[in-house]
Write an enzyme that holds these catalytic residues in place. Structure first.
Site, PDB file in Angstrom:
ATOM      1  N   ALA A  34     -12.790   2.802   3.524  1.00 40.90           N
ATOM      2  CA  ALA A  34     -13.385   1.841   2.609  1.00 40.90           C
ATOM      3  C   ALA A  34     -14.581   2.452   1.879  1.00 40.90           C
ATOM      4  O   ALA A  34     -14.762   2.245   0.675  1.00 40.90           O
ATOM      5  CB  ALA A  34     -13.811   0.588   3.378  1.00 40.90           C
ATOM      6  N   GLU A 111       6.472  -2.863   2.173  1.00 42.62           N
ATOM      7  CA  GLU A 111       6.570  -2.105   3.421  1.00 42.62           C
ATOM      8  C   GLU A 111       5.169  -1.818   3.941  1.00 42.62           C
ATOM      9  O   GLU A 111       4.190  -1.881   3.194  1.00 42.62           O
ATOM     10  CB  GLU A 111       7.345  -0.810   3.209  1.00 42.62           C
ATOM     11  CG  GLU A 111       6.708   0.130   2.200  1.00 42.62           C
ATOM     12  CD  GLU A 111       7.612   1.297   1.836  1.00 42.62           C
ATOM     13  OE1 GLU A 111       8.717   1.387   2.393  1.00 42.62           O
ATOM     14  OE2 GLU A 111       7.214   2.117   0.990  1.00 42.62           O
ATOM     15  N   LYS A 113       1.986   0.241   5.197  1.00 44.61           N
ATOM     16  CA  LYS A 113       1.355   1.515   4.852  1.00 44.61           C
ATOM     17  C   LYS A 113       0.922   2.188   6.151  1.00 44.61           C
ATOM     18  O   LYS A 113      -0.094   1.825   6.750  1.00 44.61           O
ATOM     19  CB  LYS A 113       0.160   1.308   3.932  1.00 44.61           C
ATOM     20  CG  LYS A 113      -0.417   2.616   3.379  1.00 44.61           C
ATOM     21  CD  LYS A 113      -1.506   2.327   2.371  1.00 44.61           C
ATOM     22  CE  LYS A 113      -1.986   3.636   1.749  1.00 44.61           C
ATOM     23  NZ  LYS A 113      -2.581   4.550   2.745  1.00 44.61           N
TER      24      LYS A 113
END
Length: 677
Positions: A34, A111, A113
């Protein structure tokens, strides 16, 4: 303003490159994903505002990770792209808008990650011929032999007519259960632990010896196709079906969505159930399913326009801070820690988190009784982020560092000027320090004494079997028989001497023969760790000579310096410390450096710095081997370093060696030196 922007952009580029190097080359990230994404986002924003200032080598134009390593480089047939990221539903909605402006009623494939290591696999005529890391997107590192050790990856595709040539994109990962077992095993061996499963996967793939990779329970999931001759696919989901038919490991968790709401529902489901998955995930990937639609949407310079990664925020929860307590370490250091209402975060229940020192508590503005935000940084380390100020009721109170030791009542104080830590000065008899010192003596970092763990240390002291560490090697069966911890219950005969007694006495006898440097570490001399202890043992050869050395002589030893020298002088000046040495010596503990005359001194004149985990050596044994063959060990890379010995998960020392041109060798190269190479 333009000059300030140019300066800030230059700073961001340097910082981003540094983090990319640590992440992609060293497999040792120093910031969270992040935080890194925030830096990259800030740079993108400045470049959008000042396009004329954008540098030609800006990290926003590339894939990332294009740094030289020890592996052979090889080009991908078709470029491996990165993915653009969305961090909230507003950014995802903007991406939907761009797609739906070009494509009528698209179907989306969603999907997970996988948080692992990106890999590109090349099959020719059904045979796996090459495995490459992503690298810079154009060129990757050849890790074919290591990739072939992964058990669920086929070396040959199944089916009658496999494609003539196909590049398969996938992610190598470490299953969470296996990761925990690996770290437990490394801890037993006294080796460095992996910080998280992604690092473990990357470190396992980047091994010089494929046997090490084979010993790790790696797995892989494939999620895309690069260059392809001899097969065509109408959609992403069609490609996955075909890859599965070829025997490749595809995910069974992807789903097709026809509306934005269905995509958001998928995202929200796995945000709640991310810890139910066998591997770590850091988000969801959304792709336009139709290949024709993908072709129409195309690519930017770094990423496909038809796909995006929705990144989950680092997992944060709130809980009540019930109290702030302090612990006393073996050198008397007072460490405050948060004691909280139990709360589940990142898959585990948290009740404690360190607060380091009083200055850190003040900086964060945390009060006892606060509702606080807790995060596991990198989903690993519990951390108190901040108080929820608006939740305060007025009943909260300021934490005040104790003035007296909670263990012995001594007045706490800073030992030296400028020291941010306060300490208990009652080193000899403070119960907290004594327990920690006895426990440390038994650890693998010191004398490695079986049974002498925290419970045993507590039992020895509480039962007054020993008064301090000086009595440790005078223990007898009779003395231990007074403690229930060292006895085994027998229904017929009452208490009798048990296995703990036998094990402890045997381990103590064996510990007497540990090398001198380990004895020095076991003495808990402040600032003297394994590296300094080895330097002392090598230079002086005996405890007696070390105790008589002057500050000037000690500070001139490579790797010591004035601070460590002063600490050594101070420790040996204390009478009861001399008593420890005297009693241990009389009990038969080795107080002199062992002279190994039969080993060839092939490393004489060479200084080594070791970084990363090795296969056949622990951190301690590699140092002992280097010294036994006449070499020296140093803790930092400098112009005096002869070689940097690199293992799995190397740290910043590798980067320093490359920067100043110090030769780098792996474990095989080190063994060649031992053989006289």
């Amino acid at each position: 303003m333009s000059n300030k922007a140019r300066q800030r952009m230059s700073e961001l580029i340097q910082e981003i490159r540094d983090h990319q190097f640590k992440y992609h080359v060293l497999d040792s990230p120093s910031v969270t994903d992040a935080h890194f994404d925030g830096l990259l986002g800030e740079l993108k924003g400045l470049e959008a505002k000042y396009p004329h200032l954008r540098q030609s080598d800006s990290p926003t134009l590339g894939i990332g990770g294009g740094f030289a390593t020890a592996f052979t480089q090889h080009d991908h047939i078709e470029k491996m792209m990165s993915l653009d990221n969305a961090f909230d539903l507003a950014e995802l909605s903007a991406w939907f808008g761009r797609v739906e402006k070009e494509i009528d009623t698209p179907t989306y494939l969603c999907e997970l990650k996988v948080d692992g290591l990106a890999i590109n696999l090349t099959y020719e005529n059904g045979q796996l011929i090459r495995g490459l890391t992503r690298g810079n997107g154009t060129t990757g590192e050849d890790v074919t032999l290591n990739i072939k050790t992964i058990k669920n990856l086929p070396h040959a595709l199944v089916g009658e007519r496999p494609p003539t040539l196909i590049e398969i994109r996938g992610e190598v990962f470490f299953p969470l259960a296996a990761f925990n077992e690996l770290n437990e095993g490394l801890e037993e061996l006294g080796r460095p632990l992996f910080a998280n499963p992604r690092n473990a996967a990357a470190g396992s793939v980047r091994q010089k010896d494929p046997r090490v990779s084979a010993s790790r329970p790696l797995s892989i999931v494939v999620h895309g196709v690069g260059a392809c001759i001899g097969a065509t696919f109408d959609s992403q989901s069609d490609a996955y079906s075909s890859l599965k038919d070829l025997g490749l490991p595809t995910s069974d968790r992807f789903t097709l969505c026809t509306t934005r709401a269905e995509v958001e529902k998928y995202i929200q489901y796995y945000e709640l159930h991310r810890h139910d998955v066998e591997h770590e995930i850091d988000g969801v990937v959304i792709k336009v399913d139709s290949m024709a639609a993908q072709d129409k949407l195309g690519f930017t310079s770094r990423a496909p326009k038809w796909a995006i990664a929705f990144k989950y925020a680092p997992e944060e929860v709130t809980t009540r801070l019930l109290d702030i307590k302090v612990s006393i370490g073996r050198t008397g250091r007072v460490t405050p820690f948060a004691f909280m209402e139990p709360v589940k975060v990142a898959g585990s229940t948290v009740t404690h988190a360190t607060l380091h020192n009083a200055a850190e508590i003040l900086r964060k503005g945390v009060l006892i009784g606060d509702v606080v935000v807790i995060r596991k940084a990198g989903d690993v380390i519990p951390e108190v982020l901040a108080p929820v100020v608006q939740a305060r009721t007025g009943s909260e109170c300021v934490f005040v560092m104790p003035t007296h030791c909670p263990e012995c009542g001594s007045v706490l104080r800073a030992i030296s000027e400028g020291d941010v830590d306060i300490r208990c000065p009652n080193a000899r008899s403070c119960p907290g320090q004594l327990r920690e010192r006895i426990y440390f003596i038994g650890s693998r970092s010191a004398l490695d004494i079986d049974v002498l763990g925290y419970e045993a240390a507590t039992a020895l002291l509480d039962g007054k079997i020993i008064t301090d560490e000086s009595d440790l090697f005078d223990l007898t069966r009779e003395k231990l028989s007074t403690s229930e911890f060292f006895l085994k219950k027998d229904g017929k005969a009452g208490f009798k001497t048990g296995k703990n007694t036998d094990k402890l006495l045997a381990a103590l006898a064996e510990a007497k023969n540990q090398p001198l440097w380990r004895v020095l570490v076991a003495l808990s001399i402040r600032h003297v760790g394994p590296t300094a202890a080895q330097a002392l043992a090598r230079h002086y050869g005996s405890i007696e000579k070390i105790s008589k050395a002057s500050t000037q002589d000690l500070s001139q030893i490579d790797g010591l310096g004035a601070t460590i020298a002063d600490s050594i002088i101070e420790w040996f000046s204390i009478d009861w410390h001399q008593e420890i040495i005297s009693k241990w010596s009389r009990a038969g503990v080795r107080m002199q450096q062992e002279v190994i005359a039969d080993l060839p001194q092939v490393l004489k004149g060479l200084t080594f710095v070791v970084t990363g985990g090795l296969v056949d050596y622990s951190r301690d044994s590699i140092a002992e081997t280097i010294i036994s063959y006449g070499g020296k060990c140093a803790s930092a890379v400098s112009s005096k370093t002869s070689y940097v010995l690199v293992g799995a998960e190397p740290g910043s020392k590798l980067a320093k060696a490359i920067e100043i041109g110090i030769p780098v060798i792996d474990e095989a190269g080190f063994k060649e030196l031992l053989a006289g190479g």
